[in-house]
Design a protein around this motif. Structure first.
Motif, PDB file in Angstrom:
ATOM      1  N   LEU A  38       6.041 -73.599  43.769  1.00 35.70           N
ATOM      2  CA  LEU A  38       5.322 -74.876  43.873  1.00 35.70           C
ATOM      3  C   LEU A  38       5.799 -75.869  42.812  1.00 35.70           C
ATOM      4  O   LEU A  38       6.059 -77.046  43.103  1.00 35.70           O
ATOM      5  CB  LEU A  38       3.820 -74.636  43.727  1.00 35.70           C
ATOM      6  CG  LEU A  38       2.986 -75.900  43.849  1.00 35.70           C
ATOM      7  CD1 LEU A  38       3.077 -76.460  45.252  1.00 35.70           C
ATOM      8  CD2 LEU A  38       1.554 -75.633  43.494  1.00 35.70           C
ATOM      9  N   VAL A  39       5.929 -75.397  41.588  1.00 34.16           N
ATOM     10  CA  VAL A  39       6.362 -76.286  40.504  1.00 34.16           C
ATOM     11  C   VAL A  39       7.802 -76.751  40.751  1.00 34.16           C
ATOM     12  O   VAL A  39       8.142 -77.916  40.522  1.00 34.16           O
ATOM     13  CB  VAL A  39       6.197 -75.569  39.143  1.00 34.16           C
ATOM     14  CG1 VAL A  39       6.848 -76.352  38.023  1.00 34.16           C
ATOM     15  CG2 VAL A  39       4.720 -75.360  38.843  1.00 34.16           C
ATOM     16  N   LYS A  40       8.625 -75.847  41.261  1.00 28.70           N
ATOM     17  CA  LYS A  40       9.992 -76.250  41.626  1.00 28.70           C
ATOM     18  C   LYS A  40       9.962 -77.342  42.696  1.00 28.70           C
ATOM     19  O   LYS A  40      10.703 -78.320  42.631  1.00 28.70           O
ATOM     20  CB  LYS A  40      10.769 -75.048  42.183  1.00 28.70           C
ATOM     21  CG  LYS A  40      11.384 -74.143  41.132  1.00 28.70           C
ATOM     22  CD  LYS A  40      12.108 -72.978  41.797  1.00 28.70           C
ATOM     23  CE  LYS A  40      13.316 -73.406  42.623  1.00 28.70           C
ATOM     24  NZ  LYS A  40      13.890 -72.248  43.368  1.00 28.70           N
ATOM     25  N   ALA A  41       9.112 -77.157  43.694  1.00 28.18           N
ATOM     26  CA  ALA A  41       9.078 -78.100  44.832  1.00 28.18           C
ATOM     27  C   ALA A  41       8.652 -79.494  44.379  1.00 28.18           C
ATOM     28  O   ALA A  41       9.264 -80.498  44.763  1.00 28.18           O
ATOM     29  CB  ALA A  41       8.133 -77.571  45.915  1.00 28.18           C
ATOM     30  N   VAL A  42       7.613 -79.564  43.546  1.00 30.18           N
ATOM     31  CA  VAL A  42       7.148 -80.884  43.091  1.00 30.18           C
ATOM     32  C   VAL A  42       8.203 -81.515  42.191  1.00 30.18           C
ATOM     33  O   VAL A  42       8.497 -82.718  42.293  1.00 30.18           O
ATOM     34  CB  VAL A  42       5.787 -80.769  42.360  1.00 30.18           C
ATOM     35  CG1 VAL A  42       5.360 -82.123  41.799  1.00 30.18           C
ATOM     36  CG2 VAL A  42       4.719 -80.229  43.304  1.00 30.18           C
ATOM     37  N   SER A  43       8.800 -80.702  41.328  1.00 27.83           N
ATOM     38  CA  SER A  43       9.821 -81.239  40.417  1.00 27.83           C
ATOM     39  C   SER A  43      11.016 -81.776  41.189  1.00 27.83           C
ATOM     40  O   SER A  43      11.602 -82.787  40.812  1.00 27.83           O
ATOM     41  CB  SER A  43      10.296 -80.142  39.455  1.00 27.83           C
ATOM     42  OG  SER A  43       9.206 -79.626  38.742  1.00 27.83           O
ATOM     43  N   GLU A  44      11.370 -81.087  42.253  1.00 24.76           N
ATOM     44  CA  GLU A  44      12.542 -81.475  43.033  1.00 24.76           C
ATOM     45  C   GLU A  44      12.249 -82.650  43.973  1.00 24.76           C
ATOM     46  O   GLU A  44      13.043 -83.560  44.100  1.00 24.76           O
ATOM     47  CB  GLU A  44      12.982 -80.259  43.858  1.00 24.76           C
ATOM     48  CG  GLU A  44      14.338 -80.384  44.503  1.00 24.76           C
ATOM     49  CD  GLU A  44      15.465 -80.010  43.559  1.00 24.76           C
ATOM     50  OE1 GLU A  44      16.605 -80.062  44.005  1.00 24.76           O
ATOM     51  OE2 GLU A  44      15.215 -79.664  42.396  1.00 24.76           O
ATOM     52  N   PHE A  45      11.093 -82.612  44.632  1.00 24.59           N
ATOM     53  CA  PHE A  45      10.863 -83.558  45.734  1.00 24.59           C
ATOM     54  C   PHE A  45       9.679 -84.505  45.519  1.00 24.59           C
ATOM     55  O   PHE A  45       9.409 -85.343  46.368  1.00 24.59           O
ATOM     56  CB  PHE A  45      10.684 -82.787  47.047  1.00 24.59           C
ATOM     57  CG  PHE A  45      11.887 -81.948  47.379  1.00 24.59           C
ATOM     58  CD1 PHE A  45      13.119 -82.536  47.619  1.00 24.59           C
ATOM     59  CD2 PHE A  45      11.797 -80.564  47.417  1.00 24.59           C
ATOM     60  CE1 PHE A  45      14.241 -81.774  47.903  1.00 24.59           C
ATOM     61  CE2 PHE A  45      12.906 -79.784  47.701  1.00 24.59           C
ATOM     62  CZ  PHE A  45      14.139 -80.393  47.940  1.00 24.59           C
ATOM     63  N   GLY A  46       8.980 -84.350  44.390  1.00 29.90           N
ATOM     64  CA  GLY A  46       7.952 -85.333  44.060  1.00 29.90           C
ATOM     65  C   GLY A  46       6.545 -84.931  44.473  1.00 29.90           C
ATOM     66  O   GLY A  46       6.340 -83.937  45.154  1.00 29.90           O
ATOM     67  N   PRO A  47       5.581 -85.779  44.077  1.00 32.76           N
ATOM     68  CA  PRO A  47       4.167 -85.416  44.201  1.00 32.76           C
ATOM     69  C   PRO A  47       3.598 -85.530  45.609  1.00 32.76           C
ATOM     70  O   PRO A  47       2.453 -85.162  45.844  1.00 32.76           O
ATOM     71  CB  PRO A  47       3.484 -86.421  43.265  1.00 32.76           C
ATOM     72  CG  PRO A  47       4.387 -87.609  43.276  1.00 32.76           C
ATOM     73  CD  PRO A  47       5.782 -87.074  43.416  1.00 32.76           C
ATOM     74  N   ARG A  48       4.389 -86.056  46.553  1.00 35.99           N
ATOM     75  CA  ARG A  48       3.835 -86.248  47.907  1.00 35.99           C
ATOM     76  C   ARG A  48       4.170 -85.102  48.849  1.00 35.99           C
ATOM     77  O   ARG A  48       3.914 -85.193  50.050  1.00 35.99           O
ATOM     78  CB  ARG A  48       4.347 -87.570  48.476  1.00 35.99           C
ATOM     79  CG  ARG A  48       3.942 -88.751  47.613  1.00 35.99           C
ATOM     80  CD  ARG A  48       4.631 -90.027  48.071  1.00 35.99           C
ATOM     81  NE  ARG A  48       4.064 -90.516  49.313  1.00 35.99           N
ATOM     82  CZ  ARG A  48       3.058 -91.381  49.375  1.00 35.99           C
ATOM     83  NH1 ARG A  48       2.536 -91.846  48.270  1.00 35.99           N
ATOM     84  NH2 ARG A  48       2.581 -91.777  50.525  1.00 35.99           N
ATOM     85  N   ILE A  49       4.763 -84.056  48.341  1.00 32.81           N
ATOM     86  CA  ILE A  49       5.133 -82.942  49.236  1.00 32.81           C
ATOM     87  C   ILE A  49       3.895 -82.386  49.940  1.00 32.81           C
ATOM     88  O   ILE A  49       2.796 -82.375  49.382  1.00 32.81           O
ATOM     89  CB  ILE A  49       5.833 -81.773  48.482  1.00 32.81           C
ATOM     90  CG1 ILE A  49       4.939 -81.223  47.375  1.00 32.81           C
ATOM     91  CG2 ILE A  49       7.198 -82.188  47.971  1.00 32.81           C
ATOM     92  CD1 ILE A  49       5.319 -79.818  46.953  1.00 32.81           C
ATOM     93  N   ARG A  50       4.093 -81.931  51.158  1.00 31.93           N
ATOM     94  CA  ARG A  50       3.036 -81.224  51.889  1.00 31.93           C
ATOM     95  C   ARG A  50       3.602 -79.889  52.349  1.00 31.93           C
ATOM     96  O   ARG A  50       4.719 -79.813  52.880  1.00 31.93           O
ATOM     97  CB  ARG A  50       2.559 -82.016  53.115  1.00 31.93           C
ATOM     98  CG  ARG A  50       1.936 -83.354  52.805  1.00 31.93           C
ATOM     99  CD  ARG A  50       0.803 -83.311  51.804  1.00 31.93           C
ATOM    100  NE  ARG A  50      -0.328 -82.484  52.255  1.00 31.93           N
ATOM    101  CZ  ARG A  50      -1.321 -82.103  51.446  1.00 31.93           C
ATOM    102  NH1 ARG A  50      -1.327 -82.438  50.165  1.00 31.93           N
ATOM    103  NH2 ARG A  50      -2.299 -81.371  51.923  1.00 31.93           N
ATOM    104  N   ILE A  51       2.824 -78.847  52.135  1.00 30.77           N
ATOM    105  CA  ILE A  51       3.271 -77.489  52.485  1.00 30.77           C
ATOM    106  C   ILE A  51       2.679 -77.106  53.832  1.00 30.77           C
ATOM    107  O   ILE A  51       1.460 -77.190  54.029  1.00 30.77           O
ATOM    108  CB  ILE A  51       2.810 -76.494  51.398  1.00 30.77           C
ATOM    109  CG1 ILE A  51       3.481 -76.838  50.064  1.00 30.77           C
ATOM    110  CG2 ILE A  51       3.130 -75.053  51.816  1.00 30.77           C
ATOM    111  CD1 ILE A  51       2.883 -76.106  48.874  1.00 30.77           C
ATOM    112  N   THR A  52       3.553 -76.656  54.739  1.00 27.67           N
ATOM    113  CA  THR A  52       3.057 -76.273  56.069  1.00 27.67           C
ATOM    114  C   THR A  52       3.109 -74.762  56.294  1.00 27.67           C
ATOM    115  O   THR A  52       2.517 -74.269  57.256  1.00 27.67           O
ATOM    116  CB  THR A  52       3.855 -76.981  57.180  1.00 27.67           C
ATOM    117  OG1 THR A  52       5.239 -76.686  57.006  1.00 27.67           O
ATOM    118  CG2 THR A  52       3.660 -78.484  57.121  1.00 27.67           C
ATOM    119  N   ALA A  53       3.828 -74.053  55.434  1.00 28.88           N
ATOM    120  CA  ALA A  53       3.828 -72.587  55.532  1.00 28.88           C
ATOM    121  C   ALA A  53       4.260 -71.987  54.200  1.00 28.88           C
ATOM    122  O   ALA A  53       5.009 -72.606  53.437  1.00 28.88           O
ATOM    123  CB  ALA A  53       4.764 -72.112  56.646  1.00 28.88           C
TER     124      ALA A  53
END
Ligand code: THU
Length: 139
Positions: free
Chosen positions: A66-81
């Motif tokens: 999760l921390v990798k995802a926000v750091s890479e793609f920003g605070p608007r990410i949405r997780i679908t799976a």
């Protein structure tokens, strides 16, 4: 159940979770965990658990991803799976801390797949964490 995510996509996520678990830093528990997050734009972000001699500082695989995802793609990410795997042949659903952390970014109907006994169990995020703490006043 979310119908737009096929079984083959979930299988692929589980494979990626198992693959990243090979990188686990878990000298204290020997429990090697991997997590793969699918974002709503199709991107996949993986993470593994990173332990510490001061045990409470350990970071779970799900929160690493999760921390990798926000750091890479920003605070608007949405997780679908989310897929979770471990290399120990054990059951491992996301721990409570990871559920609450994922809640910030996971769709209520996101699919969560994890090892449960001899099988993989798949459930909706809001089944995994009902009544999540949420300070946002409007959705
Ligand atoms: N662990 C995870 O990576 N995810 C979870 O949801 C639960 C536990 C890790 C933390 C620790 O390194 C090891 O598994 C044993 O608890």
């Amino acid at each position: 159940m979310r119908t737009s995510i096929s079984e083959s996509i979930l299988d692929d996520l589980l494979r990626q979770a198992a693959l990243v678990a090979e990188k686990s830093y878990s000298p204290y528990s020997g429990f090697r965990v991997g997590a793969a997050l699918l974002l709503d734009d199709g991107k996949v972000v993986t993470g593994t658990n990173v332990e510490n001699a001061s045990f409470g500082l350990t970071v779970c695989a799900e929160r690493t991803a999760l921390v990798k995802a926000v750091s890479e793609f920003g605070p608007r990410i949405r997780i679908t799976a989310v897929a979770v795997a471990n290399l120990n042949g054990a059951a491992s659903s996301p721990c409570g801390a990871c559920r609450q952390t994922l809640a910030e970014f996971a769709e209520r109907d996101a699919l969560i797949a994890f090892p449960a006994g001899r099988e993989i169990r798949t459930m909706r995020f809001d089944e995994l964490l009902p009544l999540q703490f949420d300070m946002k006043l409007e959705k």
